[in-house]
Design an enzyme around this catalytic site. Structure first.
Site, PDB file in Angstrom:
ATOM      1  N   ASP A   1       3.548 -35.374  42.447  1.00 28.97           N
ATOM      2  CA  ASP A   1       3.037 -35.724  41.125  1.00 28.97           C
ATOM      3  C   ASP A   1       4.015 -35.187  40.072  1.00 28.97           C
ATOM      4  O   ASP A   1       4.473 -34.032  40.172  1.00 28.97           O
ATOM      5  CB  ASP A   1       1.643 -35.082  40.936  1.00 28.97           C
ATOM      6  CG  ASP A   1       0.931 -35.574  39.693  1.00 28.97           C
ATOM      7  OD1 ASP A   1      -0.142 -36.168  39.820  1.00 28.97           O
ATOM      8  OD2 ASP A   1       1.454 -35.350  38.573  1.00 28.97           O
ATOM      9  N   ILE A   2       4.337 -36.017  39.083  1.00 23.86           N
ATOM     10  CA  ILE A   2       5.324 -35.582  38.075  1.00 23.86           C
ATOM     11  C   ILE A   2       4.861 -34.364  37.275  1.00 23.86           C
ATOM     12  O   ILE A   2       5.688 -33.621  36.773  1.00 23.86           O
ATOM     13  CB  ILE A   2       5.735 -36.697  37.063  1.00 23.86           C
ATOM     14  CG1 ILE A   2       4.548 -37.554  36.683  1.00 23.86           C
ATOM     15  CG2 ILE A   2       6.889 -37.514  37.587  1.00 23.86           C
ATOM     16  CD1 ILE A   2       4.839 -38.493  35.531  1.00 23.86           C
TER      17      ILE A   2
ATOM     18  N   HIS B   1      -5.740 -42.606  44.451  1.00 22.44           N
ATOM     19  CA  HIS B   1      -4.827 -41.565  44.932  1.00 22.44           C
ATOM     20  C   HIS B   1      -5.595 -40.278  45.167  1.00 22.44           C
ATOM     21  O   HIS B   1      -6.567 -39.993  44.479  1.00 22.44           O
ATOM     22  CB  HIS B   1      -3.699 -41.324  43.918  1.00 22.44           C
ATOM     23  CG  HIS B   1      -4.186 -41.136  42.519  1.00 22.44           C
ATOM     24  ND1 HIS B   1      -4.552 -42.199  41.717  1.00 22.44           N
ATOM     25  CD2 HIS B   1      -4.411 -40.023  41.793  1.00 22.44           C
ATOM     26  CE1 HIS B   1      -4.967 -41.746  40.550  1.00 22.44           C
ATOM     27  NE2 HIS B   1      -4.909 -40.432  40.567  1.00 22.44           N
TER      28      HIS B   1
ATOM     29  N   HIS C   1      -5.204 -36.242  45.149  1.00 27.12           N
ATOM     30  CA  HIS C   1      -4.361 -35.113  44.731  1.00 27.12           C
ATOM     31  C   HIS C   1      -4.463 -34.008  45.779  1.00 27.12           C
ATOM     32  O   HIS C   1      -5.564 -33.582  46.125  1.00 27.12           O
ATOM     33  CB  HIS C   1      -4.870 -34.508  43.414  1.00 27.12           C
ATOM     34  CG  HIS C   1      -4.766 -35.386  42.223  1.00 27.12           C
ATOM     35  ND1 HIS C   1      -3.739 -35.283  41.313  1.00 27.12           N
ATOM     36  CD2 HIS C   1      -5.585 -36.360  41.756  1.00 27.12           C
ATOM     37  CE1 HIS C   1      -3.931 -36.161  40.329  1.00 27.12           C
ATOM     38  NE2 HIS C   1      -5.043 -36.828  40.575  1.00 27.12           N
TER      39      HIS C   1
END
Ligand code: AMP
Ligand code: ZN
Length: 137
Positions: free
Chosen positions: A30-31, A99, A101
């Site tokens: 994740d950015i 998605h 996490h």
């Protein structure tokens, strides 16, 4: 889906830091890196959220999670890991390609605070609600 950022990542049209890939599933960093190693696991096919997911896609995505979690734990020396999956704007979803996490927990002071408020249990209410929600297998 053409205007979906994660479909573009799957297609290689925008860059990502991949850590796992197979025919059906992709995992990339994740950015925002809420904790070090913060990873997103996604189905390659466009599925908006958990409500939109059939059991075949669910099986492929969720089945990969333990393997990827173990890799994060081993390589980063994480002491634990939180799994978060937001569905719908009200739940904090901002990218509408489902998605999961994975949030490795390296130290207590990492700033991530996921907590559940506790309430006195009301067993009558729980019983009624369970009856209402009961789902045949
Ligand atoms: P959510 O709020 O659960 O929908 O999470 C969406 C996540 O996608 C956020 O944590 C973003 O930081 C992450 N994100 C958005 N764009 C990208 C990108 N191009 N590469 C990696 N992660 C991204
Ligand atoms: Zn998509």
């Amino acid at each position: 889906m053409t205007d979906c950022i994660f479909c573009k990542i799957v297609a290689g049209e925008i860059p990502s830091s991949k850590i796992y890939e197979d025919d059906q599933v992709l995992a990339f960093l994740d950015i925002t890196q809420v904790t070090p190693g913060h990873t997103l696991v996604i189905p390659k096919s466009h599925v908006a959220d958990i409500f939109d997911m059939d059991s075949e896609v669910a099986s492929s995505v969720f089945a990969r999670v333990p393997k990827i979690a173990r890799q994060l734990k081993e390589k980063l020396g994480a002491k634990g890991l939180n799994i978060v999956n937001n569905n719908g704007e009200i739940a904090g979803q901002t990218v509408f390609h489902s998605h999961i996490h994975l949030l490795p927990r390296l130290e207590e002071t990492d700033g991530l605070d996921i907590r559940f408020d506790t309430h006195e249990p009301d067993f009558e209410k729980l019983g009624k609600l369970a009856q209402e929600l009961y789902l045949e297998a």
